[in-house]
Motif scaffolding. Structure first.
Motif, PDB file in Angstrom:
ATOM      1  N   MET A 159      23.350  79.277 -23.703  1.00 31.17           N
ATOM      2  CA  MET A 159      24.508  78.546 -24.240  1.00 31.17           C
ATOM      3  C   MET A 159      24.709  78.928 -25.711  1.00 31.17           C
ATOM      4  SD  MET A 159      25.076  74.463 -23.925  1.00 31.17           S
ATOM      5  CE  MET A 159      24.823  73.994 -25.623  1.00 31.17           C
ATOM      6  N   PRO A 160      25.960  79.223 -26.142  1.00 28.19           N
ATOM      7  CA  PRO A 160      26.126  79.569 -27.562  1.00 28.19           C
ATOM      8  C   PRO A 160      25.772  78.380 -28.455  1.00 28.19           C
ATOM      9  CG  PRO A 160      28.251  79.524 -26.405  1.00 28.19           C
ATOM     10  CD  PRO A 160      27.199  79.188 -25.404  1.00 28.19           C
ATOM     11  N   LYS A 161      25.172  78.674 -29.581  1.00 33.99           N
ATOM     12  CA  LYS A 161      24.775  77.603 -30.498  1.00 33.99           C
ATOM     13  C   LYS A 161      25.947  77.211 -31.384  1.00 33.99           C
ATOM     14  CE  LYS A 161      20.047  79.247 -30.895  1.00 33.99           C
ATOM     15  NZ  LYS A 161      18.946  78.342 -30.952  1.00 33.99           N
ATOM     16  N   THR A 162      25.904  75.972 -31.862  1.00 29.82           N
ATOM     17  CA  THR A 162      26.853  75.530 -32.872  1.00 29.82           C
ATOM     18  C   THR A 162      26.255  75.940 -34.226  1.00 29.82           C
ATOM     19  OG1 THR A 162      27.131  73.639 -31.440  1.00 29.82           O
ATOM     20  CG2 THR A 162      28.203  73.521 -33.567  1.00 29.82           C
ATOM     21  N   ILE A 163      27.115  76.450 -35.109  1.00 26.58           N
ATOM     22  CA  ILE A 163      26.588  77.036 -36.360  1.00 26.58           C
ATOM     23  C   ILE A 163      27.025  76.235 -37.580  1.00 26.58           C
ATOM     24  CG2 ILE A 163      26.555  79.104 -37.823  1.00 26.58           C
ATOM     25  CD1 ILE A 163      27.124  80.772 -35.380  1.00 26.58           C
ATOM     26  N   ILE A 164      26.039  75.833 -38.392  1.00 28.49           N
ATOM     27  CA  ILE A 164      26.367  75.278 -39.711  1.00 28.49           C
ATOM     28  C   ILE A 164      26.033  76.345 -40.751  1.00 28.49           C
ATOM     29  CG2 ILE A 164      24.149  73.993 -39.873  1.00 28.49           C
ATOM     30  CD1 ILE A 164      25.835  71.935 -41.625  1.00 28.49           C
ATOM     31  N   VAL A 165      26.975  76.586 -41.643  1.00 32.67           N
ATOM     32  CA  VAL A 165      26.804  77.600 -42.682  1.00 32.67           C
ATOM     33  C   VAL A 165      26.637  76.884 -44.024  1.00 32.67           C
ATOM     34  CG1 VAL A 165      27.818  79.609 -43.819  1.00 32.67           C
ATOM     35  CG2 VAL A 165      28.333  79.164 -41.403  1.00 32.67           C
ATOM     36  N   SER A 166      25.504  77.106 -44.666  1.00 33.22           N
ATOM     37  CA  SER A 166      25.279  76.570 -46.007  1.00 33.22           C
ATOM     38  C   SER A 166      25.591  77.687 -46.995  1.00 33.22           C
ATOM     39  CB  SER A 166      23.826  76.101 -46.130  1.00 33.22           C
ATOM     40  OG  SER A 166      23.610  75.572 -47.415  1.00 33.22           O
ATOM     41  N   ILE A 167      26.256  77.334 -48.098  1.00 38.45           N
ATOM     42  CA  ILE A 167      26.806  78.355 -48.998  1.00 38.45           C
ATOM     43  C   ILE A 167      26.285  78.137 -50.418  1.00 38.45           C
ATOM     44  CG2 ILE A 167      28.975  79.335 -49.901  1.00 38.45           C
ATOM     45  CD1 ILE A 167      30.359  77.776 -47.498  1.00 38.45           C
ATOM     46  N   GLY A 168      25.641  79.142 -51.007  1.00 41.85           N
ATOM     47  CA  GLY A 168      25.201  78.960 -52.388  1.00 41.85           C
ATOM     48  C   GLY A 168      24.154  79.961 -52.821  1.00 41.85           C
ATOM     49  N   GLU A 169      23.351  79.555 -53.790  1.00 39.20           N
ATOM     50  CA  GLU A 169      22.414  80.460 -54.452  1.00 39.20           C
ATOM     51  C   GLU A 169      20.965  80.037 -54.238  1.00 39.20           C
ATOM     52  OE1 GLU A 169      22.763  80.631 -58.753  1.00 39.20           O
ATOM     53  OE2 GLU A 169      21.429  82.369 -58.855  1.00 39.20           O
ATOM     54  N   CYS A 170      20.148  80.977 -53.837  1.00 37.13           N
ATOM     55  CA  CYS A 170      18.699  80.772 -53.815  1.00 37.13           C
ATOM     56  C   CYS A 170      18.105  81.570 -54.976  1.00 37.13           C
ATOM     57  CB  CYS A 170      18.119  81.262 -52.495  1.00 37.13           C
ATOM     58  SG  CYS A 170      16.324  81.049 -52.400  1.00 37.13           S
ATOM     59  N   MET A 171      17.147  80.966 -55.669  1.00 32.75           N
ATOM     60  CA  MET A 171      16.501  81.645 -56.806  1.00 32.75           C
ATOM     61  C   MET A 171      15.002  81.796 -56.550  1.00 32.75           C
ATOM     62  SD  MET A 171      18.364  79.503 -59.861  1.00 32.75           S
ATOM     63  CE  MET A 171      18.346  77.988 -58.922  1.00 32.75           C
ATOM     64  N   VAL A 172      14.375  82.607 -57.351  1.00 35.44           N
ATOM     65  CA  VAL A 172      12.916  82.575 -57.417  1.00 35.44           C
ATOM     66  C   VAL A 172      12.579  81.260 -58.126  1.00 35.44           C
ATOM     67  CG1 VAL A 172      10.878  83.660 -58.421  1.00 35.44           C
ATOM     68  CG2 VAL A 172      12.762  85.079 -57.541  1.00 35.44           C
ATOM     69  N   GLU A 173      11.647  80.504 -57.571  1.00 35.70           N
ATOM     70  CA  GLU A 173      11.262  79.221 -58.167  1.00 35.70           C
ATOM     71  C   GLU A 173       9.844  79.326 -58.730  1.00 35.70           C
ATOM     72  OE1 GLU A 173      11.467  74.888 -56.310  1.00 35.70           O
ATOM     73  OE2 GLU A 173       9.576  75.848 -55.786  1.00 35.70           O
ATOM     74  N   LEU A 174       9.657  78.857 -59.960  1.00 34.59           N
ATOM     75  CA  LEU A 174       8.312  78.735 -60.514  1.00 34.59           C
ATOM     76  C   LEU A 174       7.992  77.243 -60.602  1.00 34.59           C
ATOM     77  CD1 LEU A 174       8.439  81.453 -63.329  1.00 34.59           C
ATOM     78  CD2 LEU A 174       7.563  81.653 -60.985  1.00 34.59           C
ATOM     79  N   ALA A 175       7.091  76.780 -59.743  1.00 32.80           N
ATOM     80  CA  ALA A 175       6.748  75.345 -59.682  1.00 32.80           C
ATOM     81  C   ALA A 175       5.311  75.172 -60.143  1.00 32.80           C
ATOM     82  CB  ALA A 175       6.899  74.834 -58.246  1.00 32.80           C
ATOM     83  N   SER A 176       5.039  74.038 -60.771  1.00 32.91           N
ATOM     84  CA  SER A 176       3.704  73.803 -61.318  1.00 32.91           C
ATOM     85  C   SER A 176       2.629  73.892 -60.230  1.00 32.91           C
ATOM     86  CB  SER A 176       3.670  72.414 -61.954  1.00 32.91           C
ATOM     87  OG  SER A 176       2.339  72.108 -62.281  1.00 32.91           O
ATOM     88  N   ALA A 177       1.532  74.576 -60.570  1.00 32.63           N
ATOM     89  CA  ALA A 177       0.380  74.597 -59.656  1.00 32.63           C
ATOM     90  C   ALA A 177      -0.821  73.999 -60.389  1.00 32.63           C
ATOM     91  CB  ALA A 177       0.087  76.020 -59.210  1.00 32.63           C
ATOM     92  N   GLY A 178      -0.563  73.285 -61.497  1.00 38.48           N
ATOM     93  CA  GLY A 178      -1.644  72.642 -62.270  1.00 38.48           C
ATOM     94  C   GLY A 178      -2.284  73.632 -63.238  1.00 38.48           C
ATOM     95  N   ASP A 179      -2.961  73.094 -64.277  1.00 39.83           N
ATOM     96  CA  ASP A 179      -3.698  73.922 -65.260  1.00 39.83           C
ATOM     97  C   ASP A 179      -2.836  75.017 -65.881  1.00 39.83           C
ATOM     98  OD1 ASP A 179      -6.015  72.532 -64.995  1.00 39.83           O
ATOM     99  OD2 ASP A 179      -6.777  73.804 -63.354  1.00 39.83           O
ATOM    100  N   GLY A 180      -1.554  74.735 -66.092  1.00 41.33           N
ATOM    101  CA  GLY A 180      -0.685  75.733 -66.715  1.00 41.33           C
ATOM    102  C   GLY A 180      -0.328  76.889 -65.791  1.00 41.33           C
ATOM    103  N   LEU A 181      -0.712  76.812 -64.520  1.00 37.19           N
ATOM    104  CA  LEU A 181      -0.368  77.884 -63.573  1.00 37.19           C
ATOM    105  C   LEU A 181       0.929  77.532 -62.854  1.00 37.19           C
ATOM    106  CD1 LEU A 181      -3.896  78.514 -62.024  1.00 37.19           C
ATOM    107  CD2 LEU A 181      -2.693  79.918 -63.718  1.00 37.19           C
ATOM    108  N   TYR A 182       1.668  78.575 -62.462  1.00 36.99           N
ATOM    109  CA  TYR A 182       2.912  78.375 -61.723  1.00 36.99           C
ATOM    110  C   TYR A 182       2.839  79.115 -60.396  1.00 36.99           C
ATOM    111  CZ  TYR A 182       5.133  75.998 -65.569  1.00 36.99           C
ATOM    112  OH  TYR A 182       5.461  75.064 -66.515  1.00 36.99           O
ATOM    113  N   ARG A 183       3.422  78.475 -59.377  1.00 35.78           N
ATOM    114  CA  ARG A 183       3.441  79.104 -58.057  1.00 35.78           C
ATOM    115  C   ARG A 183       4.845  79.623 -57.791  1.00 35.78           C
ATOM    116  NH1 ARG A 183       3.036  75.870 -52.385  1.00 35.78           N
ATOM    117  NH2 ARG A 183       2.902  77.694 -51.058  1.00 35.78           N
TER     118      ARG A 183
END
Ligand SMILES: O=C(O)C(=O)C[C@H](O)[C@H](O)CO
Length: 298
Positions: free
Chosen positions: A1-25
């Protein structure tokens, strides 16, 4: 069966998130990608979730596109543009409250609506659409207009068009242009998912009811005004209801809370769940997300 499609529109970035002790993931995130990612988790197998964006042809862009595909997102509407690269952002935390530094001025995503044929293909394929005020903010004015016209045509054709104003004043040249574009975005939407503190600051709304009133006045049929730990307001022209979220005492990072709320809410609404229960699903998912660092739970 064909799927129903939702299209999300925008920008994905590289994310630097805290990993503790001044490190970023290093991760990959961006408001509309976050919602698409959680939508894929929340929606049943009869739905496909596509991401419409633009990337470069560099290694980081390859990695990002592979990340979309691994998450189960449809990548047919990712434009690849030589000489451009993805943007990057870093999360700063004060307690669990986040703020961001951005390096995104020349990101490939700024060209996501520059090719009319690419845009037309995505709009022909989609049954429902999701975008945000950040999507509008990163586009050159003519491309923003082209995207708004495509969304307006989708709304006129009876398709669901969901919009989070996600107001980031820093991304706009001036407050008047920002307010005009956000209002134009709402006018081509069927569901609007604003956050009260942003709306209060940008439009001077005195209360969540005033925010709901303003967006209903743009012709949106359904508005959910989020308000952090305070109740969300669900409003249609005929009905108003406030839904209190559960108290969260162990939040570490609020990045992605609104985006995941939107995914929980939209997935439920697209499955026919009534709006107040859909808000509860949104709150439950956002409550999980704020207990993790970064926008996506991995
Ligand atoms: O602020 C932005 O532009 C982002 O997309 C970064 C974050 O992932 C997003 O804001 C979280 O809601």
């Amino acid at each position: 069966m064909p799927k129903t499609i939702i299209v999300s529109i925008g920008e994905c970035m590289v994310e630097l998130a805290s990993a503790g002790d001044g490190l970023y993931r290093k991760g990959f995130a961006g408001d509309t990608l976050n919602t698409a990612w959680y939508l894929r988790r929340e929606l049943g197998p009869d739905w496909a979730v596509a991401y419409l964006t633009a990337l470069g042809t560099d290694g980081t862009s390859d990695e990002m596109q592979a990340f979309f595909a691994d998450a189960g997102l449809v990548t047919d509407h990712v434009r690849r543009i030589p000489e451009r690269m993805p943007g990057l952002y870093m999360i700063h935390l004060e307690g669990a409250e986040r703020s961001f530094s951005y390096w995104r001025d020349s990101a490939a995503a700024r060209l996501l609506a520059a090719d009319p044929a690419h845009l037309a293909r995505a709009f022909a394929a989609g049954d429902a659409f999701y975008f945000s005020g950040i999507t509008l903010a990163i586009l050159p004015a003519p491309d923003r207009q082209r995207l708004i016209e495509s969304l307006g045509a989708a709304k006129a054709a009876g398709k669901t068009v969901a919009f989070d104003p996600n107001i980031r004043p820093r991304l706009w040249p001036n407050p008047a242009e920002m307010r005009d574009a956000i209002t134009a975005g709402a006018s081509v939407s069927t569901i609007c998912l604003p956050s009260f503190p942003d709306e209060e600051a940008a439009f001077g709304d005195a209360s969540p009811d005033a925010t709901a009133e303003r967006y209903l006045g743009c012709g949106v049929g359904e508005v959910v005004v989020k308000d952090g730990a305070d109740p969300a307001l669900v409003a249609t022209p005929k009905h108003r209801e406030r839904i209190q979220p559960a108290t969260i005492t162990d939040a570490v990072d609020t990045t992605g809370a609104g985006d995941s709320f939107n995914a929980g809410y939209l997935a439920a609404r697209l499955a026919g769940v009534p709006a107040p229960d859909a808000v509860r699903r949104g709150h439950a998912l956002a409550g999980e997300v704020v207990r993790h660092y970064g926008a996506l739970i991995r």
